[in-house]
Design an enzyme around this catalytic site. Structure first.
Site, PDB file in Angstrom:
ATOM      1  N   HIS A  50      41.205  55.164  27.286  1.00  0.00           N
ATOM      2  CA  HIS A  50      42.650  54.996  27.101  1.00  0.00           C
ATOM      3  C   HIS A  50      43.431  56.249  27.502  1.00  0.00           C
ATOM      4  CE1 HIS A  50      43.024  50.978  25.343  1.00  0.00           C
ATOM      5  NE2 HIS A  50      41.870  51.216  24.757  1.00  0.00           N
ATOM      6  N   ASP A  52      43.355  56.985  31.201  1.00  0.00           N
ATOM      7  CA  ASP A  52      43.558  56.896  32.652  1.00  0.00           C
ATOM      8  C   ASP A  52      44.995  56.529  32.987  1.00  0.00           C
ATOM      9  OD1 ASP A  52      43.101  54.316  31.666  1.00  0.00           O
ATOM     10  OD2 ASP A  52      41.967  53.650  33.434  1.00  0.00           O
ATOM     11  N   GLY A 121      33.663  40.984  28.900  1.00  0.00           N
ATOM     12  CA  GLY A 121      34.269  41.373  27.632  1.00  0.00           C
ATOM     13  C   GLY A 121      33.491  42.401  26.857  1.00  0.00           C
ATOM     14  N   ALA A 122      32.563  43.101  27.514  1.00  0.00           N
ATOM     15  CA  ALA A 122      31.732  44.091  26.823  1.00  0.00           C
ATOM     16  C   ALA A 122      32.201  45.518  27.071  1.00  0.00           C
ATOM     17  CB  ALA A 122      30.271  43.945  27.259  1.00  0.00           C
ATOM     18  N   GLY A 123      33.299  45.695  27.793  1.00  0.00           N
ATOM     19  CA  GLY A 123      33.782  47.041  28.082  1.00  0.00           C
ATOM     20  C   GLY A 123      33.035  47.726  29.199  1.00  0.00           C
ATOM     21  N   LEU A 124      32.380  46.946  30.067  1.00  0.00           N
ATOM     22  CA  LEU A 124      31.583  47.509  31.158  1.00  0.00           C
ATOM     23  C   LEU A 124      32.173  47.169  32.526  1.00  0.00           C
ATOM     24  CD1 LEU A 124      27.998  46.814  29.755  1.00  0.00           C
ATOM     25  CD2 LEU A 124      29.411  48.868  29.489  1.00  0.00           C
ATOM     26  N   SER A 127      35.649  42.915  35.018  1.00  0.00           N
ATOM     27  CA  SER A 127      36.800  42.509  35.838  1.00  0.00           C
ATOM     28  C   SER A 127      36.892  43.338  37.106  1.00  0.00           C
ATOM     29  CB  SER A 127      38.099  42.607  35.037  1.00  0.00           C
ATOM     30  OG  SER A 127      38.314  43.918  34.559  1.00  0.00           O
ATOM     31  N   GLU A 159      44.911  43.299  39.434  1.00  0.00           N
ATOM     32  CA  GLU A 159      44.752  43.075  37.989  1.00  0.00           C
ATOM     33  C   GLU A 159      46.107  43.115  37.287  1.00  0.00           C
ATOM     34  OE1 GLU A 159      41.934  44.540  34.280  1.00  0.00           O
ATOM     35  OE2 GLU A 159      41.269  44.698  36.363  1.00  0.00           O
ATOM     36  N   ASP A 171      38.463  52.110  36.226  1.00  0.00           N
ATOM     37  CA  ASP A 171      37.398  51.149  36.507  1.00  0.00           C
ATOM     38  C   ASP A 171      37.251  50.896  38.001  1.00  0.00           C
ATOM     39  OD1 ASP A 171      37.331  51.081  33.796  1.00  0.00           O
ATOM     40  OD2 ASP A 171      37.947  48.989  33.591  1.00  0.00           O
TER      41      ASP A 171
END
Length: 340
Positions: A50, A52, A121-124, A127, A159, A171
């Site tokens: 949180h 970037d 949805g695992a934070g990896l 997307s 996005e 990301d």
């Protein structure tokens, strides 16, 4: 109460298996062979969550978990996935195609088939992996290419516009610039990055809480709005660039904004401390920074969950070097570091 978790490991068969699955799905869904197939990897963020979108520093690492997209020309854009009944993911894929066309590239209508080992949805960065793989395969179909910086920025824009998620650049930048197991320190304000070597004595485990998040649900956007409000109140264009000599001014903000700002400036600084500790092979300091980061994400940024906290505390009780939630929060994974 037992916490349902699993350690995520790289699939033994690797990227070629994911590509074969995408091509097989394409043939099954569209009754023809794919013209091209492209891949992109997931990533885990070692430090700097949180920050970037606040112009801070981050330290992500690319993973040996991949998304593959097989494609062929079609009458209209259509997409299938081997694993998701939630069609919301198509907003990311079609958003990329729209951005490529808006950029003047002659991308025809495409049939897309998606296979992936990156858990959603695992934070990896499932997307970002999808976005980059879609962009790469669409470019391959028309024999075009974009350099990594332009590709990362285009996918970030997709996005924002296509999926409605106001994500930062971390990301997409990591997915387009790093190879699996490479870590990079990225200056998100200047968009410059440096490869960071991880000591061989450090072992990294990624533990999935099996709690799933959806950044489009609003919690992520609300945190970004708080960060931007704090920056305006402190009269800086990007919150992470608030000089250390002015950090004391954070205390005068409204309580919620103060907590958000406190996390951002300290988290960005922790990235520099982490890189120094890694270079010095100071694994004890690496672990301490992990625990500090989790506490900040839990208490100041309010993006952890009971399940994530429980995994971190269980790891601490087992004597690991450090542990922290990773990614956007509201579920997902914990990253644990220990000695080899």
């Amino acid at each position: 109460m037992a916490i349902p978790t699993r350690v995520i490991a790289s699939p033994a068969r690797g990227v070629e298996c994911v590509k074969k699955r995408a091509k097989r799905l394409h043939f099954t869904a569209f009754s023809r062979d794919a013209e091209q197939v492209a891949t992109a990897s997931g990533r885990v963020n070692l430090m700097g969550d949180h920050v970037d979108y606040a112009g801070g520093f981050v330290l992500p690492m690319a993973l040996s978990l991949h998304t593959a997209v097989a494609a062929s020309r079609a009458d209209h854009d259509c997409a299938v996935s081997e694993s998701s009944d939630d069609r919301a993911w198509t907003r990311y894929a079609f958003g990329v195609l729209a951005q490529l066309r808006d950029a003047g590239l002659s991308i025809p209508p495409l049939s897309l088939a998606v296979a992936s080992d990156v858990p959603v949805g695992a934070g990896l960065s499932s997307s970002a992996a999808l976005e980059v793989a879609v962009a790469r395969v669409a470019l391959a179909v028309v024999g075009a290419a974009l350099e990594p910086r332009a590709l990362a920025l285009l996918c970030q824009r997709a996005e924002h516009i296509g999926a409605g998620v106001p994500c930062g650049i971390m990301d997409q930048w990591c997915v387009t610039h790093a190879q699996p197991h490479q870590s990079i320190m990225l200056d998100c304000a200047r968009l410059t990055s440096t490869l960071i070597t991880l000591p061989p004595t450090l072992v990294i485990d990624i533990v999935d809480s099996d709690e799933r998040h959806a950044l489009r649900d609003g919690g992520y956007a609300a945190r970004r709005a708080d960060v931007e409000a704090a920056a305006r109140a402190l009269r800086v264009p990007l919150l992470a660039q608030l000089p250390r000599a002015r950090w004391h001014e954070i205390d005068a903000l409204a309580p919620q904004l103060a907590r958000r700002a406190r996390h951002v400036v300290h988290e960005s600084a922790r990235v520099h401390e982490m890189c120094a500790a890694l270079a010095a092979n100071d694994l004890a300091r690496v672990g301490a920074l992990f625990f500090e980061s989790h506490q900040s994400l839990r208490d100041d940024f309010d993006v952890s969950t009971h399940a994530l906290d429980a995994i971190v505390e269980r790891a601490r009780s087992e004597g690991v070097l450090g542990a922290r939630m990773t990614g956007g929060g509201f579920g997902g994974c914990v990253i644990i570091v220990r000695r080899a």
